[in-house]
Scaffold this motif. Structure first.
Motif, mmCIF file in Angstrom:
data_model
loop_
_atom_site.group_PDB
_atom_site.id
_atom_site.type_symbol
_atom_site.label_atom_id
_atom_site.label_comp_id
_atom_site.label_asym_id
_atom_site.label_seq_id
_atom_site.Cartn_x
_atom_site.Cartn_y
_atom_site.Cartn_z
ATOM 1 N N GLU A 103 0.836 -1.199 0.000
ATOM 2 C CA GLU A 103 0.000 0.000 0.000
ATOM 3 C C GLU A 103 0.875 1.255 0.000
ATOM 4 N N GLN A 104 1.903 1.267 0.815
ATOM 5 C CA GLN A 104 2.823 2.415 0.851
ATOM 6 C C GLN A 104 3.535 2.588 -0.492
ATOM 7 N N LEU A 105 3.938 1.464 -1.088
ATOM 8 C CA LEU A 105 4.605 1.495 -2.392
ATOM 9 C C LEU A 105 3.689 2.099 -3.444
ATOM 10 N N MET A 106 2.429 1.664 -3.464
ATOM 11 C CA MET A 106 1.479 2.184 -4.443
ATOM 12 C C MET A 106 1.134 3.647 -4.167
ATOM 13 N N GLU A 107 1.046 4.039 -2.913
ATOM 14 C CA GLU A 107 0.805 5.451 -2.585
ATOM 15 C C GLU A 107 1.963 6.310 -3.087
ATOM 16 N N GLN A 122 -2.957 3.144 -14.322
ATOM 17 C CA GLN A 122 -3.533 1.896 -14.796
ATOM 18 C C GLN A 122 -2.528 0.770 -14.628
ATOM 19 N N LEU A 123 -3.066 -0.444 -14.602
ATOM 20 C CA LEU A 123 -2.219 -1.623 -14.466
ATOM 21 C C LEU A 123 -2.963 -2.824 -15.001
ATOM 22 N N THR A 124 -2.216 -3.868 -15.267
ATOM 23 C CA THR A 124 -2.815 -5.162 -15.533
ATOM 24 C C THR A 124 -2.303 -6.113 -14.463
ATOM 25 N N THR A 125 -3.091 -7.116 -14.182
ATOM 26 C CA THR A 125 -2.684 -8.141 -13.231
ATOM 27 C C THR A 125 -3.200 -9.479 -13.734
ATOM 28 N N ARG A 128 -5.039 -14.946 -12.479
ATOM 29 C CA ARG A 128 -4.880 -15.916 -11.386
ATOM 30 C C ARG A 128 -4.517 -15.251 -10.056
ATOM 31 N N ARG A 129 -4.202 -13.972 -10.060
ATOM 32 C CA ARG A 129 -3.754 -13.282 -8.848
ATOM 33 C C ARG A 129 -4.944 -12.694 -8.070
ATOM 34 N N THR A 130 -5.742 -13.533 -7.504
ATOM 35 C CA THR A 130 -6.945 -13.059 -6.816
ATOM 36 C C THR A 130 -6.604 -12.194 -5.598
ATOM 37 N N ALA A 137 -8.243 -3.405 -5.620
ATOM 38 C CA ALA A 137 -9.601 -2.889 -5.401
ATOM 39 C C ALA A 137 -9.667 -2.098 -4.090
ATOM 40 N N ARG A 138 -8.990 -2.587 -3.062
ATOM 41 C CA ARG A 138 -8.970 -1.881 -1.775
ATOM 42 C C ARG A 138 -8.328 -0.506 -1.922
ATOM 43 N N LEU A 139 -7.393 -0.366 -2.883
ATOM 44 C CA LEU A 139 -6.728 0.915 -3.119
ATOM 45 C C LEU A 139 -7.524 1.826 -4.063
ATOM 46 N N GLY A 140 -8.679 1.361 -4.524
ATOM 47 C CA GLY A 140 -9.530 2.191 -5.370
ATOM 48 C C GLY A 140 -9.446 1.901 -6.852
ATOM 49 N N PHE A 141 -8.677 0.907 -7.256
ATOM 50 C CA PHE A 141 -8.611 0.532 -8.670
ATOM 51 C C PHE A 141 -9.871 -0.234 -9.039
#
Length: 152
Positions: A103-107, A122-125, A128-130, A137-141
Protein backbone atom coordinates in the motif's frame (compact mmCIF):
# COMPACT_ATOMS: atom_id res chain seq x y z
CA UNK A 1 8.59 -1.60 12.10
CA UNK A 2 10.99 1.06 10.82
CA UNK A 3 9.60 3.28 8.05
CA UNK A 4 9.85 2.13 4.46
CA UNK A 5 11.51 4.66 2.16
CA UNK A 6 11.17 4.79 -1.60
CA UNK A 7 13.72 5.83 -4.21
CA UNK A 8 14.73 5.32 -7.81
CA UNK A 9 16.63 2.07 -8.32
CA UNK A 10 20.35 1.98 -9.11
CA UNK A 11 22.34 -0.67 -10.95
CA UNK A 12 23.43 -2.10 -7.60
CA UNK A 13 19.76 -2.91 -6.87
CA UNK A 14 19.30 -5.06 -9.99
CA UNK A 15 20.07 -8.49 -8.42
CA UNK A 16 17.67 -7.80 -5.55
CA UNK A 17 14.96 -6.57 -7.93
CA UNK A 18 15.32 -9.77 -9.96
CA UNK A 19 15.07 -11.82 -6.75
CA UNK A 20 11.84 -9.99 -5.86
CA UNK A 21 10.44 -10.65 -9.32
CA UNK A 22 11.47 -14.32 -9.09
CA UNK A 23 9.79 -14.75 -5.69
CA UNK A 24 6.59 -15.58 -7.54
CA UNK A 25 5.44 -18.88 -9.03
CA UNK A 26 3.54 -17.24 -11.90
CA UNK A 27 6.54 -15.13 -12.92
CA UNK A 28 8.88 -18.13 -12.76
CA UNK A 29 6.60 -20.05 -15.13
CA UNK A 30 6.75 -17.41 -17.86
CA UNK A 31 8.93 -17.55 -20.94
CA UNK A 32 11.90 -15.25 -20.55
CA UNK A 33 12.14 -15.58 -16.78
CA UNK A 34 15.67 -14.91 -15.50
CA UNK A 35 17.04 -14.93 -11.98
CA UNK A 36 20.42 -13.36 -12.75
CA UNK A 37 21.28 -10.06 -14.47
CA UNK A 38 21.93 -11.26 -18.03
CA UNK A 39 23.20 -8.83 -20.70
CA UNK A 40 19.61 -8.46 -21.98
CA UNK A 41 18.31 -7.66 -18.50
CA UNK A 42 21.12 -5.18 -17.90
CA UNK A 43 20.34 -3.53 -21.25
CA UNK A 44 16.65 -3.29 -20.29
CA UNK A 45 17.59 -1.78 -16.93
CA UNK A 46 19.83 0.77 -18.66
CA UNK A 47 17.06 1.66 -21.11
CA UNK A 48 14.50 2.07 -18.32
CA UNK A 49 16.78 4.27 -16.24
CA UNK A 50 17.77 6.41 -19.24
CA UNK A 51 14.17 7.03 -20.31
CA UNK A 52 12.61 10.09 -18.63
CA UNK A 53 9.17 8.48 -18.98
CA UNK A 54 10.16 5.45 -16.90
CA UNK A 55 11.01 5.01 -13.25
CA UNK A 56 12.09 1.84 -11.52
CA UNK A 57 11.22 2.37 -7.85
CA UNK A 58 12.45 0.39 -4.88
CA UNK A 59 11.31 0.37 -1.27
CA UNK A 60 13.91 0.07 1.47
CA UNK A 61 13.52 -1.10 5.03
CA UNK A 62 16.53 -0.70 7.31
CA UNK A 63 18.76 -0.20 4.26
CA UNK A 64 17.55 -3.36 2.49
CA UNK A 65 15.51 -3.35 -0.76
CA UNK A 66 12.24 -5.12 0.01
CA UNK A 67 9.83 -3.89 -2.69
CA UNK A 68 9.80 -2.68 -6.29
CA UNK A 69 7.65 -1.51 -9.16
CA UNK A 70 8.07 0.11 -12.55
CA UNK A 71 6.22 3.27 -13.56
CA UNK A 72 5.83 4.37 -17.16
CA UNK A 73 4.40 7.81 -17.90
CA UNK A 74 2.33 7.85 -21.07
CA UNK A 75 1.19 10.98 -22.90
CA UNK A 76 -2.05 10.50 -24.78
CA UNK A 77 -4.53 12.25 -27.01
CA UNK A 78 -7.63 10.68 -25.50
CA UNK A 79 -9.36 12.24 -22.51
CA UNK A 80 -8.22 15.70 -23.53
CA UNK A 81 -4.51 14.89 -23.66
CA UNK A 82 -4.44 13.36 -20.19
CA UNK A 83 -1.19 11.70 -19.13
CA UNK A 84 -1.41 8.24 -17.58
CA UNK A 85 0.90 6.24 -15.39
CA UNK A 86 1.27 2.54 -16.07
CA UNK A 87 2.43 0.51 -13.08
CA UNK A 88 4.02 -2.89 -13.62
CA UNK A 89 6.02 -5.57 -11.84
CA UNK A 90 4.80 -4.70 -8.34
CA UNK A 91 6.49 -6.88 -5.75
CA UNK A 92 6.93 -6.92 -1.99
CA UNK A 93 9.24 -9.48 -0.43
CA UNK A 94 7.05 -12.47 0.42
CA UNK A 95 7.94 -12.63 4.13
CA UNK A 96 6.86 -8.98 4.53
CA UNK A 97 3.50 -9.14 2.76
CA UNK A 98 0.41 -8.23 4.78
CA UNK A 99 2.18 -5.33 6.54
CA UNK A 100 0.86 -2.56 4.25
CA UNK A 101 4.21 -2.15 2.48
CA UNK A 102 2.51 -2.69 -0.88
CA UNK A 103 0.00 0.00 0.00
CA UNK A 104 2.82 2.41 0.85
CA UNK A 105 4.61 1.49 -2.39
CA UNK A 106 1.48 2.18 -4.44
CA UNK A 107 0.80 5.45 -2.59
CA UNK A 108 4.35 6.55 -3.42
CA UNK A 109 3.75 5.60 -7.07
CA UNK A 110 0.51 7.61 -7.16
CA UNK A 111 2.29 10.61 -5.63
CA UNK A 112 4.99 10.34 -8.30
CA UNK A 113 2.36 10.06 -11.03
CA UNK A 114 0.43 13.09 -9.82
CA UNK A 115 3.69 15.09 -9.68
CA UNK A 116 4.26 14.17 -13.35
CA UNK A 117 0.80 15.48 -14.29
CA UNK A 118 -0.93 12.11 -14.64
CA UNK A 119 -4.69 12.01 -14.24
CA UNK A 120 -4.94 8.21 -14.13
CA UNK A 121 -2.94 5.19 -13.07
CA UNK A 122 -3.53 1.90 -14.80
CA UNK A 123 -2.22 -1.62 -14.47
CA UNK A 124 -2.81 -5.16 -15.53
CA UNK A 125 -2.68 -8.14 -13.23
CA UNK A 126 -2.74 -11.81 -14.07
CA UNK A 127 -6.24 -13.28 -13.78
CA UNK A 128 -4.88 -15.92 -11.39
CA UNK A 129 -3.75 -13.28 -8.85
CA UNK A 130 -6.95 -13.06 -6.82
CA UNK A 131 -5.12 -11.65 -3.77
CA UNK A 132 -3.68 -8.90 -5.96
CA UNK A 133 -7.15 -8.13 -7.35
CA UNK A 134 -8.48 -7.61 -3.82
CA UNK A 135 -5.43 -5.50 -2.94
CA UNK A 136 -5.83 -3.16 -5.93
CA UNK A 137 -9.60 -2.89 -5.40
CA UNK A 138 -8.97 -1.88 -1.77
CA UNK A 139 -6.73 0.91 -3.12
CA UNK A 140 -9.53 2.19 -5.37
CA UNK A 141 -8.61 0.53 -8.67
CA UNK A 142 -11.54 -0.68 -10.75
CA UNK A 143 -11.62 -3.58 -13.21
CA UNK A 144 -13.00 -1.26 -15.91
CA UNK A 145 -11.40 -2.82 -19.00
CA UNK A 146 -10.54 -6.25 -20.30
CA UNK A 147 -6.82 -6.47 -21.02
CA UNK A 148 -5.40 -8.46 -23.91
CA UNK A 149 -1.88 -9.46 -24.91
CA UNK A 150 -0.29 -11.08 -27.92
CA UNK A 151 3.22 -12.40 -28.25
CA UNK A 152 5.24 -10.90 -31.10
Amino acid sequence: MAPVTFRIATAADLPTILALLADDAIARSRTGYVAEPTPSVRAAFDEITADPNNELVVGELAGEVIATLQLTYIPGLSRGGMRRALVEAVRVRSDLRGQRIGEQLMEDAMTRARARGCGMMQLTTDKRRTDAHRFYARLGFEASHEGMKRAL
